[in-house]
Structures are given as C-alpha cells and as structure tokens.
Design a protein around this motif. Structure first.
Motif, mmCIF file in Angstrom:
data_model
loop_
_atom_site.group_PDB
_atom_site.id
_atom_site.type_symbol
_atom_site.label_atom_id
_atom_site.label_comp_id
_atom_site.label_asym_id
_atom_site.label_seq_id
_atom_site.Cartn_x
_atom_site.Cartn_y
_atom_site.Cartn_z
ATOM 1 N N THR A 1 -14.108 39.808 1.076
ATOM 2 C CA THR A 1 -12.905 40.122 1.841
ATOM 3 C C THR A 1 -13.248 40.851 3.130
ATOM 4 O O THR A 1 -12.709 40.546 4.200
ATOM 5 N N ASN A 2 -14.169 41.814 3.062
ATOM 6 C CA ASN A 2 -14.561 42.555 4.266
ATOM 7 C C ASN A 2 -15.235 41.644 5.280
ATOM 8 O O ASN A 2 -15.012 41.759 6.487
ATOM 9 N N ALA A 3 -16.064 40.713 4.805
ATOM 10 C CA ALA A 3 -16.715 39.787 5.726
ATOM 11 C C ALA A 3 -15.699 38.885 6.398
ATOM 12 O O ALA A 3 -15.798 38.579 7.578
ATOM 13 N N ALA A 4 -14.679 38.466 5.622
ATOM 14 C CA ALA A 4 -13.656 37.601 6.209
ATOM 15 C C ALA A 4 -12.830 38.344 7.234
ATOM 16 O O ALA A 4 -12.449 37.801 8.267
ATOM 17 N N LYS A 5 -12.517 39.626 6.959
ATOM 18 C CA LYS A 5 -11.718 40.400 7.888
ATOM 19 C C LYS A 5 -12.436 40.627 9.209
ATOM 20 O O LYS A 5 -11.820 40.715 10.261
ATOM 21 N N SER A 6 -13.765 40.759 9.150
ATOM 22 C CA SER A 6 -14.510 41.065 10.362
ATOM 23 C C SER A 6 -14.946 39.812 11.113
ATOM 24 O O SER A 6 -15.618 39.914 12.116
ATOM 25 N N THR A 7 -14.595 38.644 10.609
ATOM 26 C CA THR A 7 -15.022 37.389 11.220
ATOM 27 C C THR A 7 -13.910 36.812 12.068
ATOM 28 O O THR A 7 -12.817 36.578 11.574
ATOM 29 N N LYS A 8 -14.164 36.577 13.336
ATOM 30 C CA LYS A 8 -13.218 35.921 14.225
ATOM 31 C C LYS A 8 -13.713 34.514 14.530
ATOM 32 O O LYS A 8 -14.869 34.182 14.295
ATOM 33 N N VAL A 9 -12.827 33.706 15.063
ATOM 34 C CA VAL A 9 -13.218 32.349 15.449
ATOM 35 C C VAL A 9 -14.225 32.445 16.588
ATOM 36 O O VAL A 9 -13.945 33.091 17.599
ATOM 37 N N PRO A 10 -15.401 31.852 16.445
ATOM 38 C CA PRO A 10 -16.407 31.940 17.523
ATOM 39 C C PRO A 10 -15.943 31.198 18.772
ATOM 40 O O PRO A 10 -15.338 30.131 18.686
ATOM 41 N N TYR A 11 -16.244 31.780 19.921
ATOM 42 C CA TYR A 11 -15.828 31.182 21.196
ATOM 43 C C TYR A 11 -16.709 29.988 21.538
ATOM 44 O O TYR A 11 -17.919 29.995 21.309
ATOM 45 N N SER A 12 -16.089 28.955 22.076
ATOM 46 C CA SER A 12 -16.815 27.756 22.489
ATOM 47 C C SER A 12 -16.183 27.218 23.764
ATOM 48 O O SER A 12 -14.958 27.061 23.840
ATOM 49 N N HIS A 13 -17.014 26.937 24.764
ATOM 50 C CA HIS A 13 -16.511 26.357 26.009
ATOM 51 C C HIS A 13 -15.859 24.995 25.760
ATOM 52 O O HIS A 13 -14.814 24.682 26.348
ATOM 53 N N MET A 14 -16.478 24.198 24.886
ATOM 54 C CA MET A 14 -15.933 22.873 24.605
ATOM 55 C C MET A 14 -14.569 22.973 23.932
ATOM 56 O O MET A 14 -13.661 22.203 24.236
ATOM 57 N N THR B 1 -9.940 34.139 19.693
ATOM 58 C CA THR B 1 -11.363 34.480 19.690
ATOM 59 C C THR B 1 -11.627 35.939 20.040
ATOM 60 O O THR B 1 -12.770 36.381 19.961
ATOM 61 N N THR B 2 -10.605 36.682 20.436
ATOM 62 C CA THR B 2 -10.806 38.090 20.795
ATOM 63 C C THR B 2 -10.034 39.026 19.860
ATOM 64 O O THR B 2 -10.617 39.710 19.025
ATOM 65 N N LEU B 3 -8.718 39.033 19.977
ATOM 66 C CA LEU B 3 -7.907 39.967 19.183
ATOM 67 C C LEU B 3 -7.623 39.450 17.778
ATOM 68 O O LEU B 3 -7.457 40.241 16.854
ATOM 69 N N ASP B 4 -7.550 38.127 17.614
ATOM 70 C CA ASP B 4 -7.234 37.498 16.337
ATOM 71 C C ASP B 4 -5.961 38.077 15.719
ATOM 72 O O ASP B 4 -5.978 38.619 14.620
ATOM 73 N N PRO B 5 -4.799 37.966 16.423
ATOM 74 C CA PRO B 5 -3.568 38.560 15.900
ATOM 75 C C PRO B 5 -2.851 37.697 14.870
ATOM 76 O O PRO B 5 -1.773 38.070 14.401
ATOM 77 N N GLY B 6 -3.405 36.544 14.513
ATOM 78 C CA GLY B 6 -2.717 35.621 13.618
ATOM 79 C C GLY B 6 -1.907 34.610 14.422
ATOM 80 O O GLY B 6 -1.646 34.813 15.609
ATOM 81 N N GLU B 7 -1.491 33.542 13.755
ATOM 82 C CA GLU B 7 -0.796 32.466 14.473
ATOM 83 C C GLU B 7 0.514 32.936 15.074
ATOM 84 O O GLU B 7 0.876 32.561 16.191
ATOM 85 N N ALA B 8 1.256 33.783 14.331
ATOM 86 C CA ALA B 8 2.532 34.276 14.853
ATOM 87 C C ALA B 8 2.308 35.138 16.095
ATOM 88 O O ALA B 8 3.002 34.988 17.106
ATOM 89 N N GLY B 9 1.323 36.019 16.044
ATOM 90 C CA GLY B 9 1.018 36.862 17.204
ATOM 91 C C GLY B 9 0.541 36.051 18.388
ATOM 92 O O GLY B 9 0.893 36.344 19.538
ATOM 93 N N GLU B 10 -0.270 35.027 18.121
ATOM 94 C CA GLU B 10 -0.758 34.164 19.201
ATOM 95 C C GLU B 10 0.407 33.491 19.929
ATOM 96 O O GLU B 10 0.442 33.446 21.161
#
Length: 203
Positions: free
Chosen positions: A63-76, A150-159
């Motif tokens: 759970t802790n690993a999932a919480k600290s993981t954000k979507v990695p940024y990609s130029h493509m 890729t930065t704040l990761d506020p969830g889909e509703a926040g996005e």
C-alpha cells in the motif's frame, strides 16, 4: 489501490494471453495471490508457531509503495494526450461552427441576399475558426490533465476539476472566445461521461 498499481505486483506469466478482459484477469489474479499468500503463511504457522505472520506487513508495504508511485512522465504520452484532445476538439468545434454558421446565415438578411460563394466562404471561416479554438481548448485540457497526473496526482476527479477550471478560464479571458464556453463545458462533460462509462465497464 488502483488496478494499475496492483498490476505492478502480478506475475504476468499467469495472465492468459488471449487478450480477453485483461483488467478483470488482473484483479482476479491479484486476489488469488493474496489468498495463496495467506494460506501459505497459515500453513507455516501451523507447522511452526514461532514464525510471525507477515501478511499485514506485506500489505502495508504494498500500500505504501502504491501511494508513493505516480504515473511516470513521458514525452510521447504527453504528445498523444495533446493530439487526442486536439483531434476530438477540432472535430467537435467544426460541427458546432458549421451549425452556428448555418443558423446565422438563415437569420441574417445580408447573408440571405449574398451569393452562394459568399455564403460558403462565411461557413468555412466560421467552421475553421471554431475548430481551431476547440482543438486548442480540448488539447490544452488534456495536457493539463496529464501534467497533474504526473506531478500532483489528485485523482481523476481532481484532474478534471482543475483542468476544466484552467481551460474555461482561458476561454473567459478573451471576450471573443466567451460564446464558446457552453460548448467547451459540453466537451468536459463528455470526457467525464467517458471516464464514468469506463469505470462501470471495469466493475
């Protein structure tokens, strides 16, 4: 934990490769792995009571690993999101622009008396302008969404809330673009409906 985060801990060799309902297969395998881990630990404890249970510790670490993981940024991926938004926005904007042009042409005495070529040029100008505005609007909306993911990761509703506010603010900033705001809000509502339907399909 989201299905994407859970998938990081699943041995992919156990997932059928026929391409059928991969999301459902991932969820099912994740639950099976949890049950197998718990059963193995219970069996070991029955044989040797001195062995402590690690199920809670493993779940907490996961759970802790999932919480600290954000979507990695990609130029493509950024370009793909921008292209997708611009394409959908341009098509929708052209349709709206053409409809508005037809309505205006039917209500304007000047355009009714104009030649067919003048009417055609008027319609094309309105359609092109509307398509360009909505392509930039919806492309920017998806770019902001991806940047937030890729930065704040506020969830889909926040996005959606933040991206929508930024995009609608850009339309509001120029008086010439303010008539497009109702159509812009419709595009955002369409994006929300797409996300809701996708989540319902997963359940």
């Amino acid at each position: 934990m989201s299905s994407w985060d859970r998938a990081r801990f699943i041995p992919w060799s156990r997932i059928p490769q026929d391409g059928a309902d991969l999301d459902g297969q991932k969820e099912r395998l994740f639950r099976e792995l949890q049950r197998e881990t718990q059963q193995t630990e219970l069996s070991l404890q029955e044989r040797n009571p001195a062995i402590p249970s690690t199920t809670t510790t493993t779940d907490d670490a996961t759970t802790n690993a999932a919480k600290s993981t954000k979507v990695p940024y990609s130029h493509m991926e950024l370009l793909r999101q921008a292209a997708f938004g611009a394409c959908i926005g341009s098509i929708t904007g052209c349709v709206f622009g053409f409809m508005d042009g037809m309505r205006t042409a039917g209500q304007s005495d000047v355009l009714q008396k104009a030649s067919n070529m003048a009417k055609f040029r008027y319609l094309m100008q309105g359609t092109t302008r509307s398509g360009s505005v909505f392509g930039a609007f919806f492309g920017g909306f998806h770019v902001v969404k991806y940047g937030l993911r890729t930065t704040l990761d506020p969830g889909e509703a926040g996005e959606i809330v933040i991206s929508g506010a930024v995009s609608m603010g850009a339309l509001m900033s120029k008086p010439a673009f303010r008539p497009f705001m109702p159509y812009g809000s419709m595009l955002i509502i369409m994006d929300i409906a797409h996300i809701v339907m996708r989540e319902m399909d997963k359940e």
